[in-house]
Design a protein around this motif. Structure first.
Motif: not given
Lengths: 472, 460
Positions: A248-253, B437-440, B442-453
């Motif tokens: 998501g936005d994390g990948l974009r970032g 993947w293209m949606g992500m 381009s910023g169309a997908v807002k959610e993310s993974i929280k604990d990236v560690d």
């Protein structure tokens, strides 16, 4: 590289055209420096004079400085298996070339049982994929500390080191890292990772054991700040991890951070961020889903950053369906666009041909060759494929430019001994080489048939034209 | 005064005359110092010597300087005073005589200066702005515009590189068309199994592509017109165009068979029957009658696909012909610079497209058009469809059902990063992944993974 033209380099050279470097003139040596096929220290007189003459020493050092890569180089591992990362000069491969393909490290972890560790390490060590005349292999193993037990991590690091591959040691706990380093620091592993919380301990470790270190932060101010601190303290080999967020936005970032780091390092001339960049596709294993989904997503992240600036990567999936596209993409992106990719000229046997099967000829331009080769093999066409050395040019260009000639075809027929392998003298030439039909017949005494313009149509063409009616 | 003498001799001389100060002396040359292990010297002293040597170039000939280094240090110190050079802080007066230092221990465990806090720094991202803009091209026409489409697709309009929205926000995310055919084509098993039920019915096929697999557009290839296949007459073949236009309400792309003699006629007829729908005609090439195809597009209000074989100059030439000689509007041209599969020339395709896009953004008016990619070409790579490697010594290739789609995904993604605006694809799984993947990006997908560690310590 700060200089762009051979003239700027020439000023620093002895200008005697002595030829000791292997090039006829200082100017052509200068041109080689610009495209990074030689280094300033490959000029023997310059190096000799620098030893005794202060003025030349200054010149040499200045030239080294001016021609060093924009992005710092870091070496991980020792001996023949060591990998060099970073060292890039451009943002787009057509501007020069990309130099050091990002090595792939596959993970094991210290709470995995021994047999599984061995299994994964063996897969890394034994991996082979034949491509463009050689075998692609995998580079390294990343050992993660999941036990949080220094002794456990130490013993697994030691065990993995016996496979002789470069290593990344992964633990945010300095005590665990110290234990592993005491065991394997002489193998020059990359340590992962210094963060805003543990950086003092990791700085101590990097200096004490003299190993390359990864700095990890999502905040690019912090990342730069750490890089500056480590460099000022005397750490020379630094890798930056701007944190791979898988979705998501994390990948974009992540995409933005990686691009900005590299672009600012090269175009912005910010030396404090001009270090190799780490990307961790393994983070894809944090997404929901089955193993195939995770593996696929890992390959998607890898693909994104193979194209855009990753210098080193950590993976989980050892399944061939994701490893193969990743290693080939890397190969493609890091192929030097300045020299056409060529294949070995000679004779190829497609689908175990017999003496009655057709003989084709194509060029040694890799793209042409692989297209023809795969068109023949995928259509189950049995045949003999002669590959002519056209200096890496395609059919149309080499016919026009004189690299594809009747005389060369004759030589190739003789060198390959094709006449002894088939019971006919019928040669199929590419449609784009039609104008050479008569000349080749005169030169070789073979009957020459003009094939289709596109090798994709060979199958249909053969149905109508093979076996040919004898011309004799 | 051509005599050479060693550093040792030099010090001896100084000592002999009991020299404590040198004035008005300038000495040039190099100094190299070798320290024998265990010679009783602190690592810090070595550093100081080395640093000093850098400034002073003490003497022309160096010796294997193993002798009485600590004594040398004293002399260096005097010399340095004489020459007005500061020794590093703390070095001017060693706390203990050098001989008494336990060298081994100190060399093994040097003390490192660890700063109290991080050096302050601010990351200033480098900004890139391009003077040019890629043309916007709309495919399909709704009733309001004289067509019957329920949705239209607009591509192009970029002011920055693909997904570099931090430079300038690009207005459109690339779109995906799914290929369908007017007769059974050769298809890889992994693709075919998804279309098995519709292979003989282009209208159903189109419906499936849109409804089940999320195609933004459909590309209908009239391959049966190929003289080497059924050689269907153009007037007959274009009936399928009407059927497909009825079946789906997304924009349509119409392709011929690739036969240079036949395609102009086929595409001309197709342009006629699709009048008003603003389809894209695929394609005009330099080695066929591009003028006739271009005129057909112009006359019936369609978009033209300008297809060249991986050559930026040919692409410029054909575009210019279509714009200047045929008079195609700038909002009615899309380029296909040719897609080669991963492993089979993808590097050429990538770099060619990247160069075209950068030229367009830099203001080249012959190249600032949206780019289309025949990503389905990925299925030509043997790695995508072959059961296993034909090469002995290869690590086994694994299940091809999983290999094929990812071949198409990686081919598409790579070219998306080069600037592709419109993909022609086939495998539904590949379409879905590339879209996500293209949606992500381009910023169309807002959610993310929280604990990236979490992966650092995960026990899976």
């Amino acid at each position: 590289m700060k200089v762009k033209s051979p003239l700027e380099v020439y000023k620093f050279l002895p200008q005697t055209n002595c030829g000791e470097c292997g090039y006829d003139t200082c100017m052509s040596f200068a041109a080689q420096i610009i495209d990074r096929s030689v280094k300033p220290t490959d000029c023997p007189p310059l190096v000799e004079k620098a030893k005794t003459d202060k003025k030349f020493e200054k010149k040499l050092n200045e030239l080294i400085e001016l021609t060093s890569p924009e992005v710092a180089e870091v070496v991980i591992g020792t001996g023949e298996s060591a990998v060099k990362i970073g060292g890039e000069d451009v943002l787009h491969r057509h501007e020069l070339t990309f130099f050091n393909p990002p090595p792939f490290f596959f993970d094991v972890w210290d709470t995995l049982d021994e047999a599984q560790i061995d299994e994964r390490c063996k897969k890394v060590v034994e991996y082979r994929k034949f491509y463009v005349g050689d075998y692609i292999t995998l580079e390294g193993i990343a050992v993660r500390c999941t036990s949080n037990d220094p002794e456990k991590f130490r013993s697994v690091a030691k065990k993995v080191s016996e496979y002789g591959k470069p290593m990344i040691l992964i633990s945010l706990n300095p005590e665990c890292m110290r234990a592993a380093l005491e065991e394997v620091a002489d193998k020059k592993p990359l340590i992962y990772a210094a963060t805003e919380d543990n950086w003092k301990d990791f700085l101590q470790l990097a200096l004490e054991f003299n190993v390359p270190v990864t700095l990890r932060s999502k905040n690019l101010d912090t990342l730069k700040s750490m890089a500056k601190t480590f460099k000022d303290a005397g750490v020379k080999e630094i890798v930056l991890d701007p944190v791979t967020e898988p979705l998501g936005d994390g990948l974009r970032g992540t995409f933005e951070r990686v691009v900005q780091l590299r672009r600012t390092g090269i175009l912005g001339e910010d030396k404090d961020v001009a270090y190799p960049i780490m990307v961790t596709p393994i983070a894809a294993w944090l997404v929901e889903g089955d193993e195939v989904t995770k593996g696929y997503w890992e390959a998607v992240i890898a693909g994104t950053f193979i194209v855009k600036y990753a210098d080193i990567m950590i993976f989980r999936n050892l399944e061939q369906y994701t490893v193969m596209p990743s290693v080939i993409l890397r190969y493609n992106i890091y192929t030097d666009p300045r020299t056409p990719v060529q294949v070995e000229p000679g004779l190829r046997e497609i689908n175990s041909p017999g003496p009655e099967d057709p003989v084709f000829i194509t060029t040694n331009f890799a793209l042409t060759y692989y297209t023809v080769e795969s068109d023949l093999s995928s259509n189950n066409i049995k045949g003999w494929l002669l590959v002519l050395d056209t200096e890496g040019l395609g059919v149309e260009v080499s016919v026009a430019g004189g690299q594809f000639t009747a005389a060369k075809v004759k030589d190739l027929i003789q060198q390959t001994g094709i006449e002894q392998k088939v019971n006919h003298k019928n040669l199929v030439i590419p449609g784009l080489a039609a104008r050479l039909q008569g000349a080749i017949e005169d030169e070789t005494g073979w009957s020459v048939f003009v094939g289709p313009m596109d090798s994709g149509r060979i199958k249909g063409w053969l149905e109508k034209n093979w076996p040919p009616e004898s011309k004799e | 005064m051509a005599n050479k003498f060693t550093l040792e001799e030099f010090f001896e001389k100084l000592k002999k005359y009991n020299v404590e100060e040198l004035e008005g002396v300038r000495i040039e040359g190099d100094l190299e110092i070798e320290i024998e292990p265990g010679s009783g010297l602190d690592a810090n002293v070595i550093q100081a010597l080395a640093a000093l040597a850098g400034y002073t170039q003490l003497i022309q000939e160096f010796g294997n300087f193993l002798y009485h280094t600590s004594m040398a240090f004293t002399y260096l110190q005097r010399l340095s005073n004489a020459l007005g050079i500061q020794l590093p802080v703390g070095m001017a007066q060693p706390a203990v005589p050098a001989q008494q230092i336990q060298p081994a221990e100190i060399l093994e465990k040097p003390r490192f200066e660890i700063p109290e806090s991080l050096a302050p720094a601010r990351f200033e991202p480098y900004k890139v702005e391009y003077p040019g803009v890629i043309e916007e091209v709309t495919l399909g026409a709704t009733r309001a515009d004289g067509g019957t489409r329920e949705s239209v697709v607009t591509i192009g309009g970029e002011r920055s590189l693909a997904f570099y929205n931090f430079d300038a926000q690009n207005p459109h995310t690339p779109v995906i068309a799914i290929d369908i055919f007017d007769r059974r084509p050769m298809l890889a098993k992994a693709v075919r199994e998804h279309y098995e039920d519709v292979l003989d019915d282009p209208a159903e096929w189109a419906r499936k592509a849109v409804k089940d697999f999320g195609a933004d557009l459909v590309t209908l290839h009239l391959i049966s017109t190929d003289p080497l296949l059924e050689d269907t007459p153009a007037s007959e073949a274009v009936k399928v165009v009407e059927e497909v236009l009825q079946a789906v309400k997304v924009p349509l792309i119409i392709g011929g068979s690739g036969n240079k003699e036949k395609d102009p006629e086929v595409l001309e007829k197709a342009a006629e029957v699709a009048e008003g729908e603003r389809v894209m005609l695929a394609s005009a090439t330099l080695d066929m009658d591009w003028e006739r195809i271009g005129n057909a597009a112009k006359k019936h209000g369609h978009v033209i696909l300008s297809w060249t074989q991986m050559d930026i100059n040919n692409q410029k030439t054909l575009n210019r012909y279509l714009l200047k000689r045929v008079g195609i509007e700038r909002d009615s041209l899309v380029m296909d610079p040719t897609t080669a599969a991963l492993g089979y020339g993808l590097d050429y395709a990538f770099t060619n497209m990247e160069r075209i896009r950068i030229s367009g953004l830099r203001g080249d008016q012959d190249l600032n058009f949206p780019i289309s990619s025949g990503t389905t070409n990925a299925w030509g790579a043997r790695e995508s469809w072959m059961i296993d490697s034909p090469i002995e010594g290869d690590t086994p290739w694994g299940p091809r059902e999983l290999r094929g789609p990812i071949w198409e995904i990686i081919t598409g993604m790579t070219l998306a990063l080069a600037g592709v605006d419109l993909f022609m694809m086939m495998h539904p799984g590949a379409v879905a992944v590339v879209k996500d993947w293209m949606g992500m990006l381009s910023g169309a997908v807002k959610e993310s993974i929280k604990d990236v560690d979490a992966w650092i310590t995960m026990e899976v």
